[in-house]
Design a protein around this motif. Structure first.
Motif, PDB file in Angstrom:
ATOM      1  N   GLU A  74       0.827  -1.207   0.000  1.00 59.23           N
ATOM      2  CA  GLU A  74       0.000   0.000   0.000  1.00 59.23           C
ATOM      3  C   GLU A  74       0.863   1.259   0.000  1.00 59.23           C
ATOM      4  O   GLU A  74       0.528   2.243  -0.667  1.00 59.23           O
ATOM      5  N   GLU A  75       1.972   1.246   0.730  1.00 58.81           N
ATOM      6  CA  GLU A  75       2.874   2.399   0.749  1.00 58.81           C
ATOM      7  C   GLU A  75       3.493   2.616  -0.634  1.00 58.81           C
ATOM      8  O   GLU A  75       3.628   3.753  -1.084  1.00 58.81           O
ATOM      9  N   LYS A  76       3.839   1.527  -1.305  1.00 54.34           N
ATOM     10  CA  LYS A  76       4.409   1.640  -2.649  1.00 54.34           C
ATOM     11  C   LYS A  76       3.389   2.238  -3.619  1.00 54.34           C
ATOM     12  O   LYS A  76       3.732   3.060  -4.463  1.00 54.34           O
ATOM     13  N   GLU A  77       2.114   1.856  -3.467  1.00 52.85           N
ATOM     14  CA  GLU A  77       1.069   2.431  -4.308  1.00 52.85           C
ATOM     15  C   GLU A  77       0.939   3.930  -4.047  1.00 52.85           C
ATOM     16  O   GLU A  77       0.774   4.711  -4.978  1.00 52.85           O
ATOM     17  N   ARG A  78       1.009   4.338  -2.788  1.00 50.40           N
ATOM     18  CA  ARG A  78       0.913   5.769  -2.467  1.00 50.40           C
ATOM     19  C   ARG A  78       2.100   6.544  -3.027  1.00 50.40           C
ATOM     20  O   ARG A  78       1.945   7.658  -3.521  1.00 50.40           O
ATOM     21  N   GLN A  79       3.293   5.964  -2.963  1.00 50.85           N
ATOM     22  CA  GLN A  79       4.472   6.650  -3.491  1.00 50.85           C
ATOM     23  C   GLN A  79       4.372   6.830  -5.001  1.00 50.85           C
ATOM     24  O   GLN A  79       4.821   7.834  -5.542  1.00 50.85           O
ATOM     25  N   GLU A 109       1.632   7.153  -6.592  1.00 55.38           N
ATOM     26  CA  GLU A 109       0.367   7.836  -6.856  1.00 55.38           C
ATOM     27  C   GLU A 109      -0.558   6.977  -7.704  1.00 55.38           C
ATOM     28  O   GLU A 109      -1.274   7.456  -8.578  1.00 55.38           O
ATOM     29  N   ALA A 110      -0.532   5.690  -7.446  1.00 58.09           N
ATOM     30  CA  ALA A 110      -1.370   4.755  -8.189  1.00 58.09           C
ATOM     31  C   ALA A 110      -2.747   4.659  -7.535  1.00 58.09           C
ATOM     32  O   ALA A 110      -2.889   4.773  -6.322  1.00 58.09           O
ATOM     33  N   ILE A 111      -3.757   4.449  -8.357  1.00 58.68           N
ATOM     34  CA  ILE A 111      -5.111   4.270  -7.854  1.00 58.68           C
ATOM     35  C   ILE A 111      -5.304   2.834  -7.383  1.00 58.68           C
ATOM     36  O   ILE A 111      -6.010   2.562  -6.441  1.00 58.68           O
ATOM     37  N   GLY A 112      -4.668   1.910  -8.035  1.00 59.44           N
ATOM     38  CA  GLY A 112      -4.756   0.505  -7.674  1.00 59.44           C
ATOM     39  C   GLY A 112      -3.660  -0.265  -8.376  1.00 59.44           C
ATOM     40  O   GLY A 112      -2.948   0.259  -9.220  1.00 59.44           O
ATOM     41  N   THR A 113      -3.531  -1.516  -8.015  1.00 61.74           N
ATOM     42  CA  THR A 113      -2.518  -2.365  -8.625  1.00 61.74           C
ATOM     43  C   THR A 113      -3.203  -3.402  -9.492  1.00 61.74           C
ATOM     44  O   THR A 113      -4.184  -4.020  -9.077  1.00 61.74           O
TER      45      THR A 113
END
Length: 65
Positions: free
Chosen positions: A35-40, A42-46
């Protein structure tokens, strides 16, 4: 002799609970890192690939990391 058996069962149960706690903590840490990697990024989802169809779809909450 009964005390030795009781102590063995008690230690074995504590060991199993400890291992389960560690496994749950590792799973939670992996989810937190993802989840932290997604926030870094700026992704909406994986997106993950469906092994049956080969199509990509957004990861759901019940998917394994």
């Amino acid at each position: 002799m009964a005390q030795l058996i009781f102590l063995t069962i008690l230690v074995g149960g504590a060991w199993l609970l400890y291992r389960r706690f560690v496994a749950d903590a590792e799973k939670l840490a992996a989810k937190s890192r993802a989840e932290e990697k997604e926030r870094q990024n700026e992704a909406i989802g994986t997106l993950i690939q469906d092994p049956e169809t080969g199509e990509y779809r957004p990861r759901r909450a019940d998917d394994e990391i």
